[in-house]
Enzyme design. Sequence first.
Site, PDB file in Angstrom:
ATOM      1  CG  ASP A  49      40.876  39.159  84.568  1.00 19.17           C
ATOM      2  OD1 ASP A  49      40.330  40.316  85.438  1.00 19.17           O
ATOM      3  OD2 ASP A  49      39.505  39.020  84.419  1.00 19.17           O
ATOM      4  NE  ARG A  50      38.806  41.197  79.805  1.00 16.71           N
ATOM      5  CZ  ARG A  50      38.276  40.950  79.496  1.00 16.71           C
ATOM      6  NH1 ARG A  50      39.549  40.073  79.188  1.00 16.71           N
ATOM      7  NH2 ARG A  50      37.323  39.932  79.957  1.00 16.71           N
ATOM      8  CB  THR A  51      39.155  42.440  86.698  1.00 13.16           C
ATOM      9  OG1 THR A  51      37.219  43.503  86.281  1.00 13.16           O
ATOM     10  CG2 THR A  51      38.804  43.289  88.511  1.00 13.16           C
ATOM     11  CB  CYS A  85      34.039  43.668  76.902  1.00  8.01           C
ATOM     12  SG  CYS A  85      35.322  43.264  78.619  1.00  8.01           S
ATOM     13  CG  ASN A  86      29.601  47.091  80.833  1.00  6.99           C
ATOM     14  OD1 ASN A  86      28.958  47.947  80.975  1.00  6.99           O
ATOM     15  ND2 ASN A  86      29.196  45.971  80.492  1.00  6.99           N
ATOM     16  CB  ALA A  88      37.220  45.819  77.128  1.00 11.10           C
ATOM     17  CB  CYS A 199      29.644  42.888  84.074  1.00 13.91           C
ATOM     18  SG  CYS A 199      30.833  41.481  83.232  1.00 13.91           S
TER      19      CYS A 199
END
Length: 237
Positions: A49-51, A85-86, A88, A199
């Site tokens: 998960d990026r966040t 994916c924003n 990312a 997103c």
Amino acid sequence: MPQKVVGVLGGMGPMSTADLFVKVVRATPVTREQDHLHILVDNNPKIPDRTEALRSGDTAPTRDALCETARNLERAGAELIGIPCNTAHAFLADIRASVTVPVTDMVDEAATRARARFGERAAVGLLATDGTLAAGLYRDALERHGLIAAEPGSDAQAIVMGVIDEVKIRHVSGGCAEKLEKAVEDLSGRGATCLIAGCTEISLVLSHHAPALPWLDPLQALADALVTEATGRPPRS
């Protein structure tokens, strides 16, 4: 000019990746089937998960997975890469450094389009992940293009994150749109006159249920940019 093979670094989430594929196909100017682009998709939902990576500061596993997936696409023959994916894009510099082929910047493409559509100094409301907001991706990009970013308050942002998680698991529902209406109202109260779906899961919701404010879809901006780069021609409208 010869067409370039397009690589899609996907899986974040899978429905957004599928939506980008469809958008690229629809945007490609063709007169016969063989005119369509050769598209390689690595739908890799195993990327961490990026966040969460940006929140915790433990970014190495996410960065490494993104870079390895980009290298896989290049090894498979991709001559151009897009990332649906924003969040990312917080790792865009690392991804670009890991390959020798161009990697399109969806965030900058969206900000460029926002300036053209909404005008200089427009207040653009952001519907994005905590990670995208914390990294300042759209805030910085919009500022470079002479626009102003408006971010939700904490309660509205919690709604946005809940909708994103719901779409990743269950896809889009009318309930998602109803929840987002509260976040849009919050942004409007903070001066936003338009929106960016920052997103890709938000893009999916707003594509099915238009919000009260005019909005811009970065997924479409990315699709159009990939088509132009791969074909040397403007996208089909």
